[in-house]
Design an enzyme around this catalytic site. Structure first.
Site, PDB file in Angstrom:
ATOM      1  N   ASP A   8       0.868  -1.171   0.000  1.00 34.33           N
ATOM      2  CA  ASP A   8       0.000   0.000   0.000  1.00 34.33           C
ATOM      3  C   ASP A   8       0.912   1.230   0.000  1.00 34.33           C
ATOM      4  O   ASP A   8       2.126   1.108   0.178  1.00 34.33           O
ATOM      5  CB  ASP A   8      -0.881  -0.044   1.256  1.00 34.33           C
ATOM      6  N   ASP A  10      -0.310   5.097   1.161  1.00 33.82           N
ATOM      7  CA  ASP A  10      -0.623   6.033   2.241  1.00 33.82           C
ATOM      8  C   ASP A  10      -0.630   5.335   3.605  1.00 33.82           C
ATOM      9  O   ASP A  10      -1.329   4.353   3.813  1.00 33.82           O
ATOM     10  CB  ASP A  10      -1.999   6.670   2.004  1.00 33.82           C
TER      11      ASP A  10
END
Length: 223
Positions: A8, A10
């Site tokens: 991922d 953020d």
């Protein structure tokens, strides 16, 4: 055998999420409105419209707000907060080890491409990734598994031969639904949230090197 690692962005590579929350908090406090973390967290790792802080502010105050002005002000506050924040601890070591081990490296983010790429460019990380997928590449973002499945299809790698690294429940659910091994590394904002299903949890990527982590997962798989 692990062939790919998919990250991922953020809150995992760079802790944008915490400062996004803080910047929204500051905006709402100017109107004497507190922003509940439990409501805000609905948007973390998934669709931003799962919770709209501006809608919440309008509902709480009953005021007619000029949203574009609020967005500009909020972004100014965020830019000041994030200015000196680089990659989270241990992230670069994971990228370097993955390269050394010959693993394919992917990124799967529910955020827009024009948000993710400037961050990666600023941090000088783009060259590490063999595949980058963002919300414009899929019909459904996390917690739907489509982003992860898209990356794995590009790699030609089975989900059981890939590890997903996530910091949010939405992201972890997406990776688990894709049938991947899921390693969660919650940040300051997500550490107290409920994660339903995962293979391994770390406080940071400094807790365990990537090679050791793969060894641990292999033991779990073969036990």
């Amino acid at each position: 055998m692990i062939e790919a690692v998919v990250f991922d962005f953020d809150g995992l590579i760079r802790d944008t999420e915490t400062y996004e929350f803080y910047s929204f908090q500051e905006i709402l406090r100017e109107y004497d409105v507190e922003l509940p973390l439990e409501l805000y967290c609905k948007r973390i790792g998934g669709h931003a419209q799962a919770f709209d802080p501006y809608n919440y502010l309008q509902e709480c105050t009953g005021l007619s707000l000029i949203r574009e002005e609020l967005r500009i002000l909020r972004r100014q506050k965020y830019d000041v907060m994030i200015k000196n924040e680089k990659t989270l601890p241990g992230v670069l070591n994971y990228f370097e080890t993955a390269r050394r081990l010959g693993l394919k490296i992917g990124l799967a983010s529910s955020a827009p491409y024009d948000w993710v790429m400037p961050n990666l460019e600023e941090l000088e990380l783009v060259h590490y990734f063999d595949c980058i997928r963002t919300n414009g590449d899929v019909s459904n973002v996390k917690p739907d598994p489509e982003l992860y499945l898209n990356v794995l299809e590009y790699f030609g790698v089975s989900p059981r031969n890939a590890i997903a690294f996530e910091d949010s429940p939405n992201g972890a659910q997406a990776a688990r639904s894709a049938d991947m091994h899921v390693v969660i590394v919650p940040n300051e904002l997500t550490k107290d949230l409920h994660f339903a299903d995962y293979s391994l949890r770390m406080n940071s990527m400094l807790d365990m090197g990537l090679q050791q982590l793969i060894n641990v997962l292999n033991l779990k798989i073969n036990s």
